[in-house]
Scaffold this motif. Structure first.
Motif, mmCIF file in Angstrom:
data_model
loop_
_atom_site.group_PDB
_atom_site.id
_atom_site.type_symbol
_atom_site.label_atom_id
_atom_site.label_comp_id
_atom_site.label_asym_id
_atom_site.label_seq_id
_atom_site.Cartn_x
_atom_site.Cartn_y
_atom_site.Cartn_z
ATOM 1 N N LYS A 165 0.862 -1.181 0.000
ATOM 2 C CA LYS A 165 0.000 0.000 0.000
ATOM 3 C C LYS A 165 0.898 1.231 0.000
ATOM 4 N N ASN A 210 -1.898 0.033 11.428
ATOM 5 C CA ASN A 210 -2.957 -0.967 11.222
ATOM 6 C C ASN A 210 -2.685 -1.775 9.957
ATOM 7 N N PHE A 211 -2.231 -1.094 8.902
ATOM 8 C CA PHE A 211 -1.900 -1.813 7.669
ATOM 9 C C PHE A 211 -0.730 -2.769 7.895
ATOM 10 N N LEU A 212 0.346 -2.258 8.471
ATOM 11 C CA LEU A 212 1.539 -3.081 8.663
ATOM 12 C C LEU A 212 1.248 -4.320 9.504
ATOM 13 N N THR A 213 0.479 -4.148 10.575
ATOM 14 C CA THR A 213 0.232 -5.245 11.510
ATOM 15 C C THR A 213 -0.971 -6.096 11.136
ATOM 16 N N GLY A 214 -1.844 -5.571 10.264
ATOM 17 C CA GLY A 214 -3.084 -6.277 9.960
ATOM 18 C C GLY A 214 -4.022 -6.284 11.151
ATOM 19 N N CYS A 265 7.211 -2.642 14.223
ATOM 20 C CA CYS A 265 7.277 -2.253 12.812
ATOM 21 C C CYS A 265 8.595 -1.592 12.405
ATOM 22 N N TRP A 295 11.168 -3.653 10.380
ATOM 23 C CA TRP A 295 10.655 -3.926 9.040
ATOM 24 C C TRP A 295 10.781 -2.688 8.161
ATOM 25 N N TYR A 355 5.117 -2.520 2.565
ATOM 26 C CA TYR A 355 4.644 -3.904 2.558
ATOM 27 C C TYR A 355 4.308 -4.339 3.983
ATOM 28 N N GLU A 356 3.263 -5.158 4.106
ATOM 29 C CA GLU A 356 2.823 -5.642 5.416
ATOM 30 C C GLU A 356 3.905 -6.479 6.089
ATOM 31 N N LEU A 357 3.845 -6.491 7.413
ATOM 32 C CA LEU A 357 4.704 -7.379 8.189
ATOM 33 C C LEU A 357 4.322 -8.826 7.901
ATOM 34 N N HIS A 386 4.199 -9.661 14.192
ATOM 35 C CA HIS A 386 3.322 -8.872 15.058
ATOM 36 C C HIS A 386 2.551 -9.811 15.957
#
Length: 151
Positions: free
Chosen positions: A2, A31-35, A50, A53, A113-115, A120
């Protein structure tokens, strides 16, 4: 993946709130990184999770990267100079972010990019608050229970 504004990324990597969207930018990227759907008291832990990363993606944007301590001190001096004029603090911060972006030749929007799932730890927000401050200081309200209209 994202796209996030460089100010959102810098808010996490430096620990300074420099997002043009203020705390909303921090919530969105974390919130995006950790889902996860983080509560306020969970933000510091999520930032700690985070940062490594983000360092792998944006090493030049970390608070301890080469030149960053001096850049942060420069921003502090600029903010102090307009301290009595809160309206201009936002201008100082956005100018600082833009100057940093240009000096590092980075785009305004960065691909994040997400973790990985193992990077997490999801903790129930109420349980985490209880662990932080104790059961006697956490009050929960069940909004699903019918309210007594005579109270």
């Amino acid at each position: 993946m994202k796209m996030f504004h460089i100010g959102d990324v810098l808010s996490v990597t430096t620990g300074r709130l420099v997002s043009a969207r203020h705390i909303d930018g921090v919530y969105d990227i974390l919130n995006f990184l950790t889902g996860d759907n983080l509560f306020t008291h969970q933000l510091p832990r999520a930032m700690d999770e985070c940062k490594p990363w983000l360092r792998s993606m944006f090493p030049a944007l970390m608070e301890d990267s080469e030149g960053m301590p001096q850049r942060l001190a420069d921003m502090d001096r600029r903010i102090k100079a307009v301290q009595q004029d809160r309206e201009h603090i936002g201008v100082v911060i956005s100018d600082w972010v833009e100057e940093l972006r240009l000096s590092l030749t980075l785009p305004e929007m960065l691909a994040v990019y997400e973790l990985g799932v193992d990077m997490h730890t999801h903790i129930d927000p109420i349980e985490e608050a209880r662990a932080m401050v104790g059961d006697d200081r956490v009050v929960t309200v069940n909004l699903d229970e019918p309210r007594d209209s005579h109270i």
